[in-house]
Scaffold this motif. Sequence first.
Motif, mmCIF file in Angstrom:
data_model
loop_
_atom_site.group_PDB
_atom_site.id
_atom_site.type_symbol
_atom_site.label_atom_id
_atom_site.label_comp_id
_atom_site.label_asym_id
_atom_site.label_seq_id
_atom_site.Cartn_x
_atom_site.Cartn_y
_atom_site.Cartn_z
ATOM 1 N N ARG A 86 107.435 -2.588 118.837
ATOM 2 C CA ARG A 86 108.536 -1.946 117.720
ATOM 3 C C ARG A 86 108.643 -2.985 116.324
ATOM 4 N N GLU A 87 109.131 -4.316 116.971
ATOM 5 C CA GLU A 87 109.339 -5.258 116.037
ATOM 6 C C GLU A 87 108.045 -5.773 115.276
ATOM 7 N N GLU A 88 107.034 -5.668 115.867
ATOM 8 C CA GLU A 88 105.755 -6.125 115.168
ATOM 9 C C GLU A 88 105.375 -4.936 114.092
ATOM 10 N N LEU A 89 105.671 -3.557 114.602
ATOM 11 C CA LEU A 89 105.396 -2.596 113.439
ATOM 12 C C LEU A 89 106.454 -2.821 112.376
ATOM 13 N N GLY A 90 107.862 -3.235 112.525
ATOM 14 C CA GLY A 90 108.435 -3.493 111.518
ATOM 15 C C GLY A 90 108.223 -4.703 110.465
ATOM 16 N N ARG A 91 107.548 -5.681 110.978
ATOM 17 C CA ARG A 91 107.028 -6.642 110.176
ATOM 18 C C ARG A 91 106.026 -5.972 109.168
ATOM 19 N N LEU A 92 105.158 -4.998 109.592
ATOM 20 C CA LEU A 92 104.093 -4.229 108.856
ATOM 21 C C LEU A 92 104.707 -3.069 107.968
ATOM 22 N N GLY A 93 106.150 -3.339 107.990
ATOM 23 C CA GLY A 93 106.712 -2.183 106.968
ATOM 24 C C GLY A 93 106.931 -0.757 107.430
ATOM 25 N N LEU A 94 106.808 -0.463 108.776
ATOM 26 C CA LEU A 94 106.774 0.674 109.694
ATOM 27 C C LEU A 94 107.976 0.978 110.567
ATOM 28 N N VAL A 95 108.537 1.862 110.596
ATOM 29 C CA VAL A 95 109.592 2.242 111.518
ATOM 30 C C VAL A 95 109.264 3.346 112.560
ATOM 31 N N VAL A 96 109.482 3.142 113.775
ATOM 32 C CA VAL A 96 108.720 3.812 114.637
ATOM 33 C C VAL A 96 109.777 4.690 115.465
ATOM 34 N N ARG A 97 109.894 5.857 115.695
ATOM 35 C CA ARG A 97 110.622 6.751 116.756
ATOM 36 C C ARG A 97 109.901 7.512 117.681
ATOM 37 N N ASP A 98 110.687 7.124 119.006
ATOM 38 C CA ASP A 98 109.956 7.765 120.231
ATOM 39 C C ASP A 98 110.656 9.207 120.622
#
Length: 220
Positions: A196-208
Motif C-alpha cells: 500500500r505504501e509503495e503504491l502511495g509513493r507512485l501517487g496512488l491510493v488503494v481501498r480494499d
Amino acid sequence: MLQQTTTIPTPWWLRMLVWLCLPAIGAALLLLLLGVFVWLPLPGPFDVVRDLPDDVATVVSIAAGAVLGLIFAGLVDRESLTVRFTMTDVVLTRPGTRRILPRGEVAVAFRDRDQLILLGRTGRELAHEPCHLAKQKLQSAFASYGIAWSDQDPYLEAYRRWVPDLPDLPPSANAVFIARQKALESGDEGDKRELREELGRLGLVVRDQRKRQYWRRVDG
C-alpha cells in the motif's frame, strides 16, 4: 483554549482483558477438543494423543491452548492504537510502530470500518492504521486541533476497480497491484501494508473491499 497535548489511548483494561482472556479461551477450547479426539477414530498423530496418560494429555492440552491464545492475543494487541495530538504533530502509536505526522499536513481524518485514515491536502494517504477507538472521541479531538473529520472517505466516488494490465496504470504500478492482490487473498497483513505504501509513493491510493482492490490517483 487548545490543550498542549491530547491523548486517546486504547483503554489499558481492554488490553489486559485480551491478554488474560484469550489464553484461557485457547486452553479451554483445546481441552474440549481433546475430549472429542479421544472418542473419534482419527489416525496419525491423534493416536499419540490417545496413548498419553489422561493427566499428561490434559496438561499438554492446557499449555498448548494457552500458548496459542497468547500468540493470538499478541496479534490482537498489535492493533491497540494510541492517537496523541500536540501543537505541532499527530502521533499514531501501536505496539512496535510509531508514526509522527506534522499537524499542518493533515487535512482530513475519517474511519473506514476498523481503520483510521488521515489524508493530506492533495488527497495523499498519510496514515492507514487499525483502530478500535471511539469515533466520537476521535472526531472531537481532530476538530479541536483544526483537522476536519469526515463521516466517510471524501474521495469515495473517485475510486475505480483494479484489474490486471489496466492501460491507465504504468507497468510498475500494475506489478505492485498484482503482488498486493496475492497478499490480500492470503491475508498477509505485512505485505498488504508495505505494498500500500509503495503504491502511495507512485501517487496512488488503494481501498480494499471483499478482497478486491479499488484505486484512485492523488489530486494535484
